[in-house]
Design an enzyme around this catalytic site. Sequence first.
Site, PDB file in Angstrom:
ATOM      1  N   SER A 122      26.006  16.654  14.571  1.00 27.19           N
ATOM      2  CA  SER A 122      26.812  16.855  13.368  1.00 27.19           C
ATOM      3  C   SER A 122      25.961  16.605  12.135  1.00 27.19           C
ATOM      4  O   SER A 122      24.983  15.851  12.180  1.00 27.19           O
ATOM      5  CB  SER A 122      28.029  15.931  13.361  1.00 27.19           C
ATOM      6  N   HIS A 139      29.403  20.957   5.973  1.00 31.93           N
ATOM      7  CA  HIS A 139      29.523  20.114   7.163  1.00 31.93           C
ATOM      8  C   HIS A 139      29.530  21.008   8.393  1.00 31.93           C
ATOM      9  O   HIS A 139      30.118  22.080   8.391  1.00 31.93           O
ATOM     10  CB  HIS A 139      30.839  19.322   7.092  1.00 31.93           C
ATOM     11  N   ASN A 147      29.638  20.504  12.935  1.00 32.46           N
ATOM     12  CA  ASN A 147      29.667  19.607  14.088  1.00 32.46           C
ATOM     13  C   ASN A 147      29.953  20.446  15.329  1.00 32.46           C
ATOM     14  O   ASN A 147      30.876  21.264  15.321  1.00 32.46           O
ATOM     15  CB  ASN A 147      30.764  18.544  13.896  1.00 32.46           C
ATOM     16  N   TYR A 148      29.145  20.291  16.364  1.00 27.50           N
ATOM     17  CA  TYR A 148      29.409  20.960  17.646  1.00 27.50           C
ATOM     18  C   TYR A 148      29.273  19.929  18.751  1.00 27.50           C
ATOM     19  O   TYR A 148      28.319  19.150  18.758  1.00 27.50           O
ATOM     20  CB  TYR A 148      28.477  22.171  17.846  1.00 27.50           C
ATOM     21  N   ARG A 149      30.256  19.915  19.666  1.00 26.68           N
ATOM     22  CA  ARG A 149      30.311  18.809  20.622  1.00 26.68           C
ATOM     23  C   ARG A 149      30.870  19.257  21.980  1.00 26.68           C
ATOM     24  O   ARG A 149      31.580  20.263  22.082  1.00 26.68           O
ATOM     25  CB  ARG A 149      31.171  17.679  20.061  1.00 26.68           C
ATOM     26  N   ARG A 174      28.465   2.665  16.376  1.00 26.60           N
ATOM     27  CA  ARG A 174      27.663   2.309  15.207  1.00 26.60           C
ATOM     28  C   ARG A 174      28.353   2.829  13.941  1.00 26.60           C
ATOM     29  O   ARG A 174      28.368   4.030  13.683  1.00 26.60           O
ATOM     30  CB  ARG A 174      26.259   2.911  15.346  1.00 26.60           C
TER      31      ARG A 174
END
Length: 269
Positions: free
Chosen positions: A59, A73, A75-77, A228
């Site tokens: 991301s 922005h 994000n790939y998941r 984190r």
Amino acid sequence: GGGGISCVLQDGEVFEKAGVNVSVVFGLLSEEAARQMRSRGKSLKAKDGKLPFCAMGVSSVIHPKNPHVPTMHFNYRYFEIEEADGTKQWWFGGGTDLTPTYLNEEDAVHFHKTLKEACDKHDLKLYPKYKKWCDDYFYIKHRGERRGVGGIFFDDVDSPSKEEVFQFVKSCAKAVVPCYVPIVKRHCHDSFTPEEKLWQQLRRGRYVEFNLVYDRGTKFGLLTPGSRIESILMSLPLTARWEYMHTPPEGSKEAEILEVLRNPKDWVH
């Protein structure tokens, strides 16, 4: 278990704050995270109350200095859960979206057309479906506004096959640079006024509101034991502002972007 790498640039010449997170994590899903997934229609059968999972993704969030360069922005998941009987549920999710401070139609059209081309290689139905999903997802309900001018967004995608979805996700990821970098190069040396910088700060306040109140990824990260926090909150801008009852003048450039955020447009037709 697992972990990841975060790289963050701060106070650059072009980017005030820009970060990339790569993570591969595994463990047991928290009660709250499992509840969130079940609320999306997931049928998750835990063994002794435990649900092993593994998740991986990349991301990035980029907040430029110049108010004429939009925030971006992506994000790939990939997510996998092992149920009580040993069967595995898997799915892909992600997206790419643009958040300008000021409306530039040429930029919005370029951004959306590039993402549409990436989607169209796989199925012509994908772009309109995921464009609408993006407009609906990045919605700041308490403000009645979208976070930006959208892009694509999808989640829980597990068909037609793992390899085919993976190829689609790779096409989307490869579209990130060509959809965004030309816009940055076009505007990073534009002149701007203190008033325009102030408006950028106020719009960033909205970005923070969405990420902390609604964003699924931020929520999941904060609910994952041992996660984190610095990496999870990397998406927040270096600076933002909240002014009480701020309303832009009617007919102004600031009012123009608000109109689009309240009523999303079709950028490719």
